[in-house]
Write a protein that holds these residues in place. Sequence first.
Motif, PDB file in Angstrom:
ATOM      1  N   ILE A   9       0.855  -1.186   0.000  1.00 34.50           N
ATOM      2  CA  ILE A   9       0.000   0.000   0.000  1.00 34.50           C
ATOM      3  C   ILE A   9       0.888   1.232   0.000  1.00 34.50           C
ATOM      4  O   ILE A   9       1.734   1.399   0.886  1.00 34.50           O
ATOM      5  CB  ILE A   9      -0.925   0.021   1.232  1.00 34.50           C
ATOM      6  CG1 ILE A   9      -1.810  -1.230   1.249  1.00 34.50           C
ATOM      7  CG2 ILE A   9      -1.773   1.293   1.245  1.00 34.50           C
ATOM      8  CD1 ILE A   9      -2.583  -1.405   2.553  1.00 34.50           C
ATOM      9  N   GLY A  11       0.898   5.058   0.520  1.00 37.31           N
ATOM     10  CA  GLY A  11       0.107   6.147   1.067  1.00 37.31           C
ATOM     11  C   GLY A  11      -0.277   5.860   2.499  1.00 37.31           C
ATOM     12  O   GLY A  11      -1.046   4.925   2.763  1.00 37.31           O
ATOM     13  N   GLY A  16      -5.113   4.518   3.019  1.00 38.46           N
ATOM     14  CA  GLY A  16      -4.112   3.453   3.035  1.00 38.46           C
ATOM     15  C   GLY A  16      -4.075   2.705   4.343  1.00 38.46           C
ATOM     16  O   GLY A  16      -4.061   1.467   4.377  1.00 38.46           O
ATOM     17  N   LEU A  34       3.016  -0.990   4.295  1.00 31.09           N
ATOM     18  CA  LEU A  34       2.354   0.308   4.187  1.00 31.09           C
ATOM     19  C   LEU A  34       3.422   1.400   4.193  1.00 31.09           C
ATOM     20  O   LEU A  34       4.152   1.562   5.168  1.00 31.09           O
ATOM     21  CB  LEU A  34       1.389   0.489   5.373  1.00 31.09           C
ATOM     22  CG  LEU A  34       0.670   1.825   5.504  1.00 31.09           C
ATOM     23  CD1 LEU A  34      -0.199   2.112   4.282  1.00 31.09           C
ATOM     24  CD2 LEU A  34      -0.179   1.841   6.776  1.00 31.09           C
ATOM     25  N   LEU A 106      -2.023  -1.238  -3.834  1.00 25.82           N
ATOM     26  CA  LEU A 106      -3.030  -0.195  -3.633  1.00 25.82           C
ATOM     27  C   LEU A 106      -2.349   1.165  -3.636  1.00 25.82           C
ATOM     28  O   LEU A 106      -1.421   1.414  -2.846  1.00 25.82           O
ATOM     29  CB  LEU A 106      -3.767  -0.395  -2.305  1.00 25.82           C
ATOM     30  CG  LEU A 106      -4.736   0.731  -1.918  1.00 25.82           C
ATOM     31  CD1 LEU A 106      -5.865   0.851  -2.932  1.00 25.82           C
ATOM     32  CD2 LEU A 106      -5.284   0.518  -0.515  1.00 25.82           C
ATOM     33  N   ALA A 108      -2.849   4.842  -2.599  1.00 30.73           N
ATOM     34  CA  ALA A 108      -3.653   5.705  -1.732  1.00 30.73           C
ATOM     35  C   ALA A 108      -2.816   6.939  -1.410  1.00 30.73           C
ATOM     36  O   ALA A 108      -2.629   7.314  -0.251  1.00 30.73           O
ATOM     37  CB  ALA A 108      -4.056   4.961  -0.459  1.00 30.73           C
ATOM     38  N   THR A 109      -2.302   7.564  -2.465  1.00 36.10           N
ATOM     39  CA  THR A 109      -1.311   8.633  -2.327  1.00 36.10           C
ATOM     40  C   THR A 109      -1.905   9.989  -1.984  1.00 36.10           C
ATOM     41  O   THR A 109      -1.179  10.943  -1.734  1.00 36.10           O
ATOM     42  CB  THR A 109      -0.486   8.743  -3.625  1.00 36.10           C
ATOM     43  OG1 THR A 109      -1.364   8.709  -4.763  1.00 36.10           O
ATOM     44  CG2 THR A 109       0.479   7.580  -3.738  1.00 36.10           C
ATOM     45  N   GLY A 305     -11.087   3.066   1.672  1.00 34.76           N
ATOM     46  CA  GLY A 305      -9.982   2.259   2.179  1.00 34.76           C
ATOM     47  C   GLY A 305     -10.460   0.950   2.778  1.00 34.76           C
ATOM     48  O   GLY A 305      -9.898  -0.119   2.508  1.00 34.76           O
TER      49      GLY A 305
END
Length: 407
Positions: A9, A11, A16, A34, A106, A108-109, A305
């Motif tokens: 992930i 972000g 995230g 993460l 993923l 998630a920035t 998320g």
Amino acid sequence: MSGPQRIVIIGGGLAGAGAAASLRENGYSGEVLLFGADAHRPYELPALSKGLLLGDAEEPDWVRDQNFYSEHDIGLHLGTRVTRIEMGARLVLDAAGGEHRYDRLLLATGSKPRSLPVRGADLAGIHTLRTLDDALALRAAFAKADRVVIIGSGWIGSEAAAAARRHGAEVTVVGMESTPLESVLGTEVGGVFRDLHTEQGVRWRLRSSVADFVGDEGAVTGVRLTDGSVLEADVVLLAVGAAPETGLAHAAGLELAEDGGVCVDAVLRTAAPDVYAAGDVASQFHPKYGRRVRVEHWANAKNQGEHVAKNLLGAHEPYQRAPYFFSDQYDLGCEYRGLADLDTNRLVVRGELASREFIAFWLDGDRVTAAMNVNVWDAGDALKHLVDTGTPVTDEQLTRGDLSNVG
């Protein structure tokens, strides 16, 4: 083991971190990595422009407790910037030279504050608000400031104006619209917020644009508008919107939408194998609206998320929630649900705008596309039902009826 062995992930914000936690809550036992560029553990953003900026809180709302990530075997890499994605090799590369293979990825920035490309924009005393450190620095600046100028009359600008007044500063808000929040609420409802701030001493320079910033010895002293006038300022906040952080996605060859986000389908999946996106950066084909929607609010990051975690594990569930956000300014609190089209929708109001206790409905024909309750706290479930179901209603039902029985 069946399914993905490692999920990466990118972000470390709410989307995230929420996805990482939800993976564990859904029974995933594989490896979770993460990566967050922020040095702080994942936190939620609303408090940054509300309680923390006001001085009512000393910390943000953390997504999870300090020990949650280690206790749930989530590889949390704080202060770590991802520099490249190699989708063919299924690799994520970080700034320290690390290479991390993924089975599912993923993005998630999130998003970053927009700047103004004008002279003087690099002067000391000019702030943006996106991170915890930004909020702490801005709060300290507000506490010392005599004159604050806020560029932007949207939600962040409006909430920051309330905070600056709390700290005792003179505040002027510069906005290109004729009314604050006009692009979201229209002129009639936006006028409620304009009048609220005016009563609290905020000055407005609406339908105005910035020409440049004036400074002395490297620090800002004023904001020059395009009409030639100069607003004196010790502190300036740029609150002119945010842009999705798509640099990694673009460099990796992922498709970007017209709204600037990463194109994903209804289940938040990109066209690249095993690559998903959620939160501010995701431009989703939303099944409820039949078009792409990109939302930058807290609830969307939280809910997407949590939702995408199941799809990372093999589910194929569309994300169908309507947008939701809330705001607190002085003694006014509000919640907004849905997605109005101000060009085509008509406004119906229950109560009186001037009382600042009302519900505003935006309708397409006889169906509610969005609703906002202002200082009315017993109608949330009914408003959600109206927005989610599109139940046909009459104006009389909305303005005078029992909302809990409509539909």
